[in-house]
Design an enzyme around this catalytic site. Structure first.
Site, PDB file in Angstrom:
ATOM      1  N   GLY A   1       1.411   4.913   0.302  1.00 55.86           N
ATOM      2  CA  GLY A   1       0.641   6.006   0.896  1.00 55.86           C
ATOM      3  C   GLY A   1      -0.493   5.442   1.716  1.00 55.86           C
ATOM      4  O   GLY A   1      -1.663   5.754   1.489  1.00 55.86           O
ATOM      5  N   CYS A   2      -0.163   4.627   2.714  1.00 52.67           N
ATOM      6  CA  CYS A   2      -1.151   3.775   3.396  1.00 52.67           C
ATOM      7  C   CYS A   2      -2.014   4.488   4.417  1.00 52.67           C
ATOM      8  O   CYS A   2      -2.962   3.901   4.945  1.00 52.67           O
ATOM      9  CB  CYS A   2      -0.438   2.604   4.056  1.00 52.67           C
TER      10      CYS A   2
ATOM     11  N   TRP B   1      -3.588   5.645   7.736  1.00 54.78           N
ATOM     12  CA  TRP B   1      -3.657   4.978   9.031  1.00 54.78           C
ATOM     13  C   TRP B   1      -3.889   3.471   8.884  1.00 54.78           C
ATOM     14  O   TRP B   1      -4.247   2.800   9.841  1.00 54.78           O
ATOM     15  CB  TRP B   1      -4.778   5.594   9.862  1.00 54.78           C
ATOM     16  N   GLY B   2      -3.722   2.958   7.676  1.00 48.36           N
ATOM     17  CA  GLY B   2      -3.801   1.522   7.451  1.00 48.36           C
ATOM     18  C   GLY B   2      -5.194   0.988   7.230  1.00 48.36           C
ATOM     19  O   GLY B   2      -5.436  -0.209   7.394  1.00 48.36           O
TER      20      GLY B   2
ATOM     21  N   GLU C   1       2.549  10.461  12.606  1.00 43.20           N
ATOM     22  CA  GLU C   1       1.284  10.296  13.326  1.00 43.20           C
ATOM     23  C   GLU C   1       0.471   9.139  12.752  1.00 43.20           C
ATOM     24  O   GLU C   1      -0.182   8.396  13.490  1.00 43.20           O
ATOM     25  CB  GLU C   1       0.473  11.589  13.281  1.00 43.20           C
ATOM     26  N   GLN C   2       0.490   8.983  11.433  1.00 40.45           N
ATOM     27  CA  GLN C   2      -0.250   7.885  10.818  1.00 40.45           C
ATOM     28  C   GLN C   2       0.342   6.540  11.211  1.00 40.45           C
ATOM     29  O   GLN C   2      -0.390   5.591  11.501  1.00 40.45           O
ATOM     30  CB  GLN C   2      -0.263   8.045   9.299  1.00 40.45           C
TER      31      GLN C   2
ATOM     32  N   ASP D   1       0.865  -1.185   0.000  1.00 42.81           N
ATOM     33  CA  ASP D   1       0.000   0.000   0.000  1.00 42.81           C
ATOM     34  C   ASP D   1       0.901   1.235   0.000  1.00 42.81           C
ATOM     35  O   ASP D   1       1.544   1.552   1.005  1.00 42.81           O
ATOM     36  CB  ASP D   1      -0.907  -0.021   1.230  1.00 42.81           C
TER      37      ASP D   1
ATOM     38  N   CYS E   1     -14.120  22.036  -2.011  1.00 42.13           N
ATOM     39  CA  CYS E   1     -13.829  20.808  -2.763  1.00 42.13           C
ATOM     40  C   CYS E   1     -15.115  20.044  -3.080  1.00 42.13           C
ATOM     41  O   CYS E   1     -15.256  19.496  -4.181  1.00 42.13           O
ATOM     42  CB  CYS E   1     -12.856  19.929  -1.990  1.00 42.13           C
TER      43      CYS E   1
END
Length: 371
Positions: free
Chosen positions: A162-163, A165-166, A188-189, A160, A341
């Site tokens: 750019g994973c 927080w999984g 942090e992630q 993955d 956005c």
């Protein structure tokens, strides 16, 4: 010569927006300097003026939907924005020395914000709303769709890129019995992701994607390509190719723009995603040449509108608990980000694509799963 206010009024009329009108999408102006700011600095001036409380709109998402759907933004070409455009073309704003900036600026600002704003799985990409009526179900369905598109089977290895927080790795490991490796540039992630995936065959790495050099059965990248930059598209695809086994699949999930020859939005770059850049189909296509076969291209950009609106609803509801960590300017900045956005996706000014790619092409063809 018409004043700035008169010129802006004339432009906004084409989008059915009135200054100080009584409809939800009308622009309420508190300081007329906003007109010069918007005309001279485009969205950077408009956004900073909003953050400074110089103007408001009861429904910011509708304001931007009408503005962008009308196309009047193309009639304003501020001279000061030329440098921003040239800078993105002349310099590699996403090289290794700069790539960590977005992690520190955006993703490392604190997990409390994202836990409050996102769904239970903490998916920070577009949900799949084909059957869902809430963001939790939409994100679960998106993760399931990705697993099915990749044809996951127990024992497979998955990368993955750019994973976050999984969220994908956790879902895929729990439901499909695969082993996952994820890379991110956010400390942090990694910290929260490792807690969320404890006990699962999931590995987090604080690592630049360019340093990857091992093969996996499947590769996925959800919402990371927007940070790569056009000068690095070829290198990114080289990395994805060398990490995908010859009979494997690579799923690329990215926001996309309709026209290639445009620079990154200066307000988004300054306040939200430093040095971010949205790709066009032709830019991705050129980067794929002689590397991958495109098995499937799926656009569900209209669903990002619903996703962003759900995120804002969560963020707004959680603000009483979050405001001790942030100030009023941050609230207006984050509101402007999410709702502008949402309006852009609603106007179909930007898209969301999922590409399924294979190194050599699947001999029996590829059939997109249907949820």
């Amino acid at each position: 010569m018409a004043t700035s206010k008169a010129y802006v009024e004339e432009l906004l009329a084409q989008a059915d927006i009135r200054i100080n009108g009584n409809r939800a999408w009308d622009m309420q102006v508190h300081d007329e300097s906003v007109f010069d700011e918007a005309l001279s600095r485009g969205n950077l001036g408009l956004g900073e003026s909003y953050m400074a409380r110089l103007w408001d709109a009861e429904s910011l998402d509708q304001f931007f939907f009408k503005l962008l759907r009308s196309g009047i933004q193309d009639e304003v070409n501020p001279a000061r924005l030329i440098f921003h455009s040239l800078k993105s073309r002349l310099f590699n704003l996403q090289d290794k020395s700069r790539a960590w900036k977005v992690g520190q600026h955006h993703y490392d600002m604190g997990n409390d914000l994202y836990q409050a704003m996102l769904d239970d799985n903490m998916v920070y990409t577009c949900g799949y709303w084909e059957k869902a009526d809430n963001v939790n179900d939409a994100q679960r369905d998106k993760l399931e769709l990705c697993c099915q598109k990749l044809g996951l089977k127990p024992g497979m290895t998955v990368l993955d890129i750019g994973c976050g927080w999984g969220s994908f790795m956790k879902y895929a490991a729990e439901n499909y019995g695969v082993k996952c490796v994820g890379v991110t540039i956010s400390k942090e992630q990694v910290a929260l992701g490792e807690k969320r995936c404890e006990g699962l065959p999931v590995e987090f790495r604080l690592q630049d994607y360019r340093d990857l050099n091992e093969q996996f059965d499947r590769v996925i990248s959800l919402g990371m390509f927007e940070h790569v930059g056009q000068k690095n598209y070829d290198d990114y695809m080289d990395v994805a190719l060398r990490c995908t086994k010859p009979d494997g699949l690579f799923l690329l999930h990215t926001i996309g723009k309709n026209v290639s020859d445009t620079a990154a939005d200066p307000w988004i770059s300054k306040y939200i995603f430093p040095n971010g850049e949205i790709p066009s189909i032709s830019q991705i296509g050129q980067a794929l040449e002689q590397k991958f076969v495109c098995e499937d291209l799926h656009n569900f950009g209209a669903y990002y509108d619903k996703t962003l609106m759900a995120w804002f609803e969560n963020f707004d509801a959680a603000w009483p608990q979050l405001k001790s960590q942030f100030d009023d300017e941050f609230y207006r900045m984050w509101k402007y980000y999410l709702l502008s956005c949402a309006g852009a996706f609603r106007a179909r000014d930007i898209q969301l694509w999922q590409w399924v790619l294979s190194p050599k092409g699947q001999l029996d063809g590829y059939l997109r799963p249907q949820l």
